[in-house]
Design an enzyme around this catalytic site. Structure first.
Site, PDB file in Angstrom:
ATOM      1  N   SER A  26       0.774  -1.243   0.000  1.00  0.00           N
ATOM      2  CA  SER A  26       0.000   0.000   0.000  1.00  0.00           C
ATOM      3  C   SER A  26       0.804   1.292   0.000  1.00  0.00           C
ATOM      4  O   SER A  26       0.227   2.369  -0.098  1.00  0.00           O
ATOM      5  CB  SER A  26      -0.964   0.021   1.193  1.00  0.00           C
ATOM      6  OG  SER A  26      -2.055  -0.830   0.947  1.00  0.00           O
ATOM      7  N   LYS A  63       0.138   3.725  -2.724  1.00  0.00           N
ATOM      8  CA  LYS A  63      -0.909   4.752  -2.683  1.00  0.00           C
ATOM      9  C   LYS A  63      -0.337   6.168  -2.643  1.00  0.00           C
ATOM     10  O   LYS A  63      -1.072   7.135  -2.852  1.00  0.00           O
ATOM     11  CB  LYS A  63      -1.831   4.505  -1.492  1.00  0.00           C
ATOM     12  CG  LYS A  63      -2.668   3.224  -1.619  1.00  0.00           C
ATOM     13  CD  LYS A  63      -3.628   3.061  -0.455  1.00  0.00           C
ATOM     14  CE  LYS A  63      -4.589   1.899  -0.663  1.00  0.00           C
ATOM     15  NZ  LYS A  63      -4.069   0.621  -0.208  1.00  0.00           N
ATOM     16  N   SER A  74      -5.654   3.748   4.358  1.00  0.00           N
ATOM     17  CA  SER A  74      -5.228   2.817   3.303  1.00  0.00           C
ATOM     18  C   SER A  74      -6.413   2.119   2.645  1.00  0.00           C
ATOM     19  O   SER A  74      -6.336   0.932   2.293  1.00  0.00           O
ATOM     20  CB  SER A  74      -4.255   1.771   3.872  1.00  0.00           C
ATOM     21  OG  SER A  74      -3.433   1.250   2.858  1.00  0.00           O
TER      22      SER A  74
END
Length: 366
Positions: free
Chosen positions: A53, A56, A109
């Site tokens: 993640s 991101k 997230s």
């Protein structure tokens, strides 16, 4: 019997022998200093793996550059199919804003937020991923390939990058004031009453922490990007598959914020050299160890560029394209004929324009 006694004695010696720990328990990490991007320390920094993640960060910066935070729309009807893993629990046809989803993306997230951001920004997640890879190439991420907006390892294929590429990305993203505000927020409250707490524990445990992103998948392990800042010096730490990542990041931030500093070497403004001009859009800093002397730098013209390099070692620091002074006068309102002697840049008659005069074959030392 002698053999058994020997093995027993050897085993006892091994148990009593102190174990030397390496400087880092992370196999892949990268630490850089900003504003100049100096590489401070790395281990296998260019090796690639799934990064989960922390991808991101790219999702957020592409969305910030390609859309408007005030945009509002209704969540896709198929959102449930894209809410696996971390989620902010969006509901089909729920009214949302780009701002709220960016906070949900970075603080919690949310994989559902990543999907909605991508679809709204580019029309589809596939088209958005293309923008992500174009941006990666543009900022010099040589070991990176994105497959989705969330960082999930879908069908065994996730987003692949390296620790140093992710440090480069974070450095780029932190130049965006909206990104700084989002990634540095400890909490966010949505218009529908949800209140989110940032998963980046360093924001709560370390007073100089200003942003970052957490990540985890079974394939990637724990991944973490953090930035801490003291005065003008910012340190970015990236770890991939590190079991004690927050402690490692905090220790490295403490070490380098104490050992280094950032010094102003060139003020922003418009510089003129031999009837050509270059626009320096922000103050330029150089990173050095506290005990090191501030290196001298030189600013000079080479072809159609203005060059700033470290004096003595001829190390290129920055370059700017030179334009015609007539264009500068028309576009920037320059004072014609106002030039300073070779030497440190000076303000011209109270204007925000800096002028530097240079003659062929002579370099101005700043």
């Amino acid at each position: 019997m002698k053999t058994i006694l020997f093995l027993a004695m050897l085993l006892q010696m091994m148990v009593q022998m102190p174990i030397e720990e390496s400087a880092s328990t992370s196999d892949r990490y990268c630490i850089i200093a900003n504003p100049d991007g100096r590489l401070l320390e790395a281990a296998n920094g260019d090796e690639t793996q799934s990064v989960a993640s922390i991808s991101k960060i790219m999702t957020a910066i592409v969305a910030l550059e390609q859309s408007d935070q005030t945009d509002t729309w209704q969540v896709s009807k198929d959102i449930d199919a894209h809410a696996t893993g971390s989620s902010i629990y969006l509901k089909p046809q729920q009214e949302v804003s780009m701002e709220a989803l960016l906070y949900g993306l970075m603080l919690r997230s949310g994989n559902d937020a990543a999907y909605e951001i991508a679809k709204h920004t580019a029309g589809s997640e596939e088209a958005f991923v293309k923008l992500m890879n174009e941006k990666a190439k543009a900022i010099g991420m040589r070991n990176t390939l994105f497959h989705n907006a969330s960082g999930l390892d879908e069908d065994g294929i996730g987003n692949v990058s390296s620790a140093c590429d992710m440090a480069l990305l974070m450095r780029y993203a932190m130049q965006n004031e909206d990104f700084q505000k989002i990634t540095g927020s400890k909490y966010y409250t949505t218009s529908w009453g949800a209140r989110w707490k940032n998963k980046n524990r360093l924001l709560f445990d370390f007073p100089f922490a200003v942003g970052g992103k957490t990540g985890f998948t079974k394939q990637a392990g724990r991944t973490l990007v953090t930035t801490a800042k003291k005065e003008q010096l910012a340190i970015t730490v990236v770890t991939l598959d590190h079991h004690d990542d927050f402690a490692f990041h905090k220790a490295k931030h403490q070490e380098y914020l104490n050992a280094y500093r950032a010094d102003l070497i060139l003020k922003k403004g418009t510089y003129t050299i031999m009837d050509r001009y270059a626009q320096v859009k922000e103050d330029i800093y150089i990173t050095r160890r506290v005990e090191e002397a501030l290196p001298s730098v030189q600013l000079y013209r080479k072809g159609n560029e203005m060059i700033l390099e470290s004096n003595g070692e001829s190390k290129l620091l920055y370059r700017w394209k030179l334009e015609n002074e007539q264009d500068a006068e028309r576009d920037q309102g320059l004072c014609r004929g106002a030039q300073a002697p070779a030497g440190p840049p000076q303000l011209v008659r109270g204007s925000p324009v800096c002028a530097l005069c240079e003659h062929p074959g002579r370099r101005a030392h700043v």
